[in-house]
Design a protein around this motif. Structure first.
Motif, PDB file in Angstrom:
ATOM      1  N   GLY A 242      10.015   0.889 -16.820  1.00  0.00           N
ATOM      2  CA  GLY A 242       8.584   0.603 -16.686  1.00  0.00           C
ATOM      3  C   GLY A 242       8.269   0.342 -15.231  1.00  0.00           C
ATOM      4  O   GLY A 242       9.054  -0.303 -14.522  1.00  0.00           O
ATOM      5  N   ILE A 243       7.150   0.862 -14.757  1.00  0.00           N
ATOM      6  CA  ILE A 243       6.739   0.603 -13.364  1.00  0.00           C
ATOM      7  C   ILE A 243       5.276   0.162 -13.343  1.00  0.00           C
ATOM      8  O   ILE A 243       4.423   0.770 -13.994  1.00  0.00           O
ATOM      9  CB  ILE A 243       6.919   1.854 -12.462  1.00  0.00           C
ATOM     10  CG1 ILE A 243       8.395   2.267 -12.393  1.00  0.00           C
ATOM     11  CG2 ILE A 243       6.380   1.598 -11.053  1.00  0.00           C
ATOM     12  CD1 ILE A 243       8.682   3.470 -11.487  1.00  0.00           C
ATOM     13  N   THR A 244       5.017  -0.905 -12.596  1.00  0.00           N
ATOM     14  CA  THR A 244       3.635  -1.297 -12.314  1.00  0.00           C
ATOM     15  C   THR A 244       3.582  -1.746 -10.851  1.00  0.00           C
ATOM     16  O   THR A 244       4.592  -1.713 -10.152  1.00  0.00           O
ATOM     17  CB  THR A 244       3.134  -2.394 -13.270  1.00  0.00           C
ATOM     18  OG1 THR A 244       1.744  -2.629 -12.990  1.00  0.00           O
ATOM     19  CG2 THR A 244       3.894  -3.705 -13.116  1.00  0.00           C
ATOM     20  N   ALA A 245       2.403  -2.140 -10.400  1.00  0.00           N
ATOM     21  CA  ALA A 245       2.255  -2.573  -9.005  1.00  0.00           C
ATOM     22  C   ALA A 245       1.212  -3.686  -8.930  1.00  0.00           C
ATOM     23  O   ALA A 245       0.196  -3.644  -9.643  1.00  0.00           O
ATOM     24  CB  ALA A 245       1.823  -1.396  -8.129  1.00  0.00           C
ATOM     25  N   GLY A 246       1.468  -4.653  -8.077  1.00  0.00           N
ATOM     26  CA  GLY A 246       0.524  -5.748  -7.858  1.00  0.00           C
ATOM     27  C   GLY A 246      -0.755  -5.231  -7.203  1.00  0.00           C
ATOM     28  O   GLY A 246      -0.798  -4.110  -6.685  1.00  0.00           O
ATOM     29  N   ALA A 247      -1.781  -6.084  -7.198  1.00  0.00           N
ATOM     30  CA  ALA A 247      -3.110  -5.681  -6.712  1.00  0.00           C
ATOM     31  C   ALA A 247      -3.130  -5.371  -5.213  1.00  0.00           C
ATOM     32  O   ALA A 247      -4.075  -4.758  -4.721  1.00  0.00           O
ATOM     33  CB  ALA A 247      -4.113  -6.782  -7.023  1.00  0.00           C
ATOM     34  N   SER A 248      -2.091  -5.807  -4.488  1.00  0.00           N
ATOM     35  CA  SER A 248      -2.052  -5.537  -3.047  1.00  0.00           C
ATOM     36  C   SER A 248      -1.066  -4.428  -2.673  1.00  0.00           C
ATOM     37  O   SER A 248      -0.821  -4.199  -1.488  1.00  0.00           O
ATOM     38  CB  SER A 248      -1.695  -6.836  -2.305  1.00  0.00           C
ATOM     39  OG  SER A 248      -0.609  -7.476  -2.954  1.00  0.00           O
ATOM     40  N   ALA A 249      -0.498  -3.750  -3.669  1.00  0.00           N
ATOM     41  CA  ALA A 249       0.526  -2.720  -3.386  1.00  0.00           C
ATOM     42  C   ALA A 249      -0.073  -1.318  -3.440  1.00  0.00           C
ATOM     43  O   ALA A 249      -0.620  -0.912  -4.469  1.00  0.00           O
ATOM     44  CB  ALA A 249       1.667  -2.851  -4.388  1.00  0.00           C
ATOM     45  N   PRO A 250       0.042  -0.558  -2.336  1.00  0.00           N
ATOM     46  CA  PRO A 250      -0.525   0.798  -2.307  1.00  0.00           C
ATOM     47  C   PRO A 250       0.181   1.752  -3.279  1.00  0.00           C
ATOM     48  O   PRO A 250       1.388   1.654  -3.473  1.00  0.00           O
ATOM     49  CB  PRO A 250      -0.282   1.263  -0.871  1.00  0.00           C
ATOM     50  CG  PRO A 250       0.143   0.075  -0.100  1.00  0.00           C
ATOM     51  CD  PRO A 250       0.660  -0.932  -1.060  1.00  0.00           C
ATOM     52  N   GLU A 251      -0.586   2.676  -3.832  1.00  0.00           N
ATOM     53  CA  GLU A 251      -0.043   3.656  -4.780  1.00  0.00           C
ATOM     54  C   GLU A 251       1.070   4.500  -4.142  1.00  0.00           C
ATOM     55  O   GLU A 251       1.995   4.941  -4.815  1.00  0.00           O
ATOM     56  CB  GLU A 251      -1.187   4.543  -5.303  1.00  0.00           C
ATOM     57  CG  GLU A 251      -0.805   5.550  -6.370  1.00  0.00           C
ATOM     58  CD  GLU A 251      -0.275   4.951  -7.679  1.00  0.00           C
ATOM     59  OE1 GLU A 251      -0.395   3.720  -7.882  1.00  0.00           O
ATOM     60  OE2 GLU A 251       0.263   5.714  -8.489  1.00  0.00           O
ATOM     61  N   LEU A 252       0.970   4.696  -2.825  1.00  0.00           N
ATOM     62  CA  LEU A 252       1.997   5.449  -2.094  1.00  0.00           C
ATOM     63  C   LEU A 252       3.398   4.874  -2.347  1.00  0.00           C
ATOM     64  O   LEU A 252       4.382   5.619  -2.450  1.00  0.00           O
ATOM     65  CB  LEU A 252       1.683   5.347  -0.591  1.00  0.00           C
ATOM     66  CG  LEU A 252       2.277   6.389   0.314  1.00  0.00           C
ATOM     67  CD1 LEU A 252       1.554   7.710   0.086  1.00  0.00           C
ATOM     68  CD2 LEU A 252       2.127   5.956   1.785  1.00  0.00           C
ATOM     69  N   LEU A 253       3.491   3.552  -2.447  1.00  0.00           N
ATOM     70  CA  LEU A 253       4.793   2.916  -2.656  1.00  0.00           C
ATOM     71  C   LEU A 253       5.298   3.148  -4.080  1.00  0.00           C
ATOM     72  O   LEU A 253       6.504   3.225  -4.321  1.00  0.00           O
ATOM     73  CB  LEU A 253       4.713   1.411  -2.355  1.00  0.00           C
ATOM     74  CG  LEU A 253       4.314   1.033  -0.926  1.00  0.00           C
ATOM     75  CD1 LEU A 253       4.323  -0.476  -0.735  1.00  0.00           C
ATOM     76  CD2 LEU A 253       5.249   1.681   0.097  1.00  0.00           C
ATOM     77  N   VAL A 254       4.360   3.285  -5.031  1.00  0.00           N
ATOM     78  CA  VAL A 254       4.735   3.620  -6.417  1.00  0.00           C
ATOM     79  C   VAL A 254       5.279   5.051  -6.436  1.00  0.00           C
ATOM     80  O   VAL A 254       6.341   5.328  -7.005  1.00  0.00           O
ATOM     81  CB  VAL A 254       3.513   3.491  -7.362  1.00  0.00           C
ATOM     82  CG1 VAL A 254       3.864   3.952  -8.772  1.00  0.00           C
ATOM     83  CG2 VAL A 254       2.999   2.054  -7.379  1.00  0.00           C
ATOM     84  N   GLU A 255       4.554   5.951  -5.758  1.00  0.00           N
ATOM     85  CA  GLU A 255       4.982   7.364  -5.710  1.00  0.00           C
ATOM     86  C   GLU A 255       6.366   7.483  -5.075  1.00  0.00           C
ATOM     87  O   GLU A 255       7.205   8.252  -5.519  1.00  0.00           O
ATOM     88  CB  GLU A 255       3.964   8.193  -4.916  1.00  0.00           C
ATOM     89  CG  GLU A 255       2.683   8.437  -5.696  1.00  0.00           C
ATOM     90  CD  GLU A 255       1.542   8.913  -4.811  1.00  0.00           C
ATOM     91  OE1 GLU A 255       1.779   9.288  -3.652  1.00  0.00           O
ATOM     92  OE2 GLU A 255       0.393   8.879  -5.302  1.00  0.00           O
TER      93      GLU A 255
END
Ligand code: 0CJ
Ligand code: F3S
Length: 313
Positions: A266-279
Motif C-alpha cells: 500500500g502506498i499513500t503520501a502526507g499532505a506535504s509530499a509531492p506526487e513526484l516522490l510517489v511516482e
C-alpha cells in the motif's frame, strides 16, 4: 524470476489545498519581488519542496530576527503566533502569510472563546509549529494544551465557566475522538464545536489509508519525519490492519530487503509530499518487480484556496 508486486495507491493522498497555496505563495512572491524571498520555517514539512524552492531563490530561516531589513518574508502554512506579524510590522517588513485558511479558522475560534471569557482547551502536540501558532493567538497561559488520552484523564480545568475546545488540524481522527470523549465525560461544561478542527485533507487521507491497510502486507507513507499528518498516517495504517507500515521520505530511503514476503504494497503520501516522490517510489518498485498498480480512491477532492490579494493577478 522477477516477483509480482501489487501496489495499492490510496486516494486522496499527497498535496492538500493549503499546501498547494503555500507553495504557490512562495513562487508568486519570487516572481513579484525577485530573489531573495525569506521564508520563516519550512513552508511545508518536506525537504524536497524546501530544496526546490531554495533553488528558485527562497531562503529558509527559523525566526524573524534572521530576516534582514527590507526583504520580503513569508510565514509557513502551519501558522504563526501573533507576535510574529506584530514584529514584522514593527520592522516595516513586507510579509505574506501562507497560513492555511483552515488553521486561521482555528485561530479565530480560539479568539472567540477567549473574548467570551471561556478558557480555551487545545488538543495538539506540544512544540509543533501549528500548536505554537494557535497558542500564540492568545496571551500566555490562556490556552490549556491536552496532548493525549492520559493528559485528558488528569488535566484540571475550571468547572464554573464553559470551556472552549479547539484542535490541531492534523491529528488522528480516532485518537482525538477518544481524547474528547474523556474530557466530555469529566467536564460537562466542555463546549463541543459544531465541526471538529481536523481538516478535510487529514480526514480523507486517514480514511483512504484505512481502506488499503487491511489489504496490504506493508504500507509506505511518503512524507517527512517532522510532518504531523504523515506520521499520523503510519499510525492509522498500523492500527487498522497493517503492522508493517513505515514513513519513507523518497525512493532512495527504501531498503528493498525489507520488502521480503510483501506481495501487496500500500502506498499513500502526507499532505506535504509531492506526487513526484510517489511516482519515484513506484518506479523504483518497477525496477525490481512485475508491478501492477491499483488505484484505491474513495473520494475526489476539489478544494482550492485563493492566493492572498497581495499576490493574486
Ligand atoms: O499544519 C498544517 C497547516 C499542515 C501543513 C501541511 O503538512 P505538513 O507536513 O507541512 O505539516 P504538519 O506537520 O502539520 O502535518
Ligand atoms: Fe490546511 Fe489541512 Fe492542508 S489544515 S495545509 S488543508 S493538511
Amino acid at each position: 524470476m522477477t516477483k509480482d508486486l501489487t501496489i495499492l495507491l490510496a486516494g486522496p493522498r499527497g498535496f492538500c489545498a493549503g499546501v498547494d497555496r503555500a507553495i504557490h505563495i512562495v513562487e508568486r512572491a519570487l516572481e513579484k519581488f525577485g530573489k531573495p524571498v525569506y521564508v520563516r520555517h519550512e513552508i511545508v514539512h518536506n525537504k524536497f519542496v524546501v530544496d526546490s524552492l531554495r533553488e528558485k531563490g527562497a531562503v529558509f530561516v527559523d525566526e524573524l530576527d534572521q530576516v534582514p531589513d527590507n526583504v520580503p518574508v513569508i510565514f509557513s502554512a502551519h501558522g504563526v503566533p501573533k507576535s510574529v506579524p506584530a514584529e514584522a510590522d514593527r520592522r516595516s517588513l513586507t510579509y505574506v502569510d501562507a497560513t492555511c485558511p483552515l488553521v486561521s479558522k482555528v485561530h479565530r475560534a480560539a479568539e472567540r472563546h477567549f473574548d467570551r471569557e471561556h478558557p480555551v482547551v487545545l488538543i495538539g502536540h506540544e512544540g509543533h509549529p501549528e500548536v505554537i501558532g494557535t497558542m500564540g493567538q492568545l496571551p500566555d497561559g490562556a490556552v490549556i494544551l491536552v496532548e493525549d488520552t492520559e493528559q485528558a484523564q488528569t488535566v484540571e480545568l475550571p468547572r464554573d465557566v464553559p470551556l472552549g475546545l479547539v484542535t490541531q488540524t492534523t491529528l488522528s481522527v480516532d485518537d482525538t475522538k477518544d481524547v474528547i470523549a474523556i474530557l466530555k465525560d469529566r467536564y460537562d461544561n466542555l463546549e463541543l464545536p459544531k465541526k471538529e478542527d481536523i481538516c478535510y485533507a487529514t480526514t480523507n487521507r486517514q480514511t483512504a489509508v484505512k481502506l488499503i491497510a487491511p489489504k496490504s502486507d506493508m504500507v509506505m507513507v511518503i512524507g517527512a519525519p517532522n510532518s504531523s499528518n504523515s506520521k499520523r498516517l503510519v499510525e492509522v495504517a498500523r492500527l487498522n490492519g497493517c503492522e508493517r507500515s513505515m514513513l519513507v521520505q523518497r525512493a532512495s530511503d527504501i531498503n528493498f530487503d525489507d520488502l521480503d514476503g510483501v506481495a501487496t504494497l500500500g502506498i499513500t503520501a502526507g499532505a506535504s509530499a509531492p506526487e513526484l516522490l510517489v511516482e519515484e517510489v513506484v518506479e523504483a518498485c518497477r525496477l525490481r518487480y512485475n508491478v501492477t498498480v491499483k488505484f484505491e480512491t474513495f473520494t475526489k477532492e476539489d478544494v482550492i484556496f485563493k492566493l492572498p490579494a497581495s499576490l493574486s493577478d
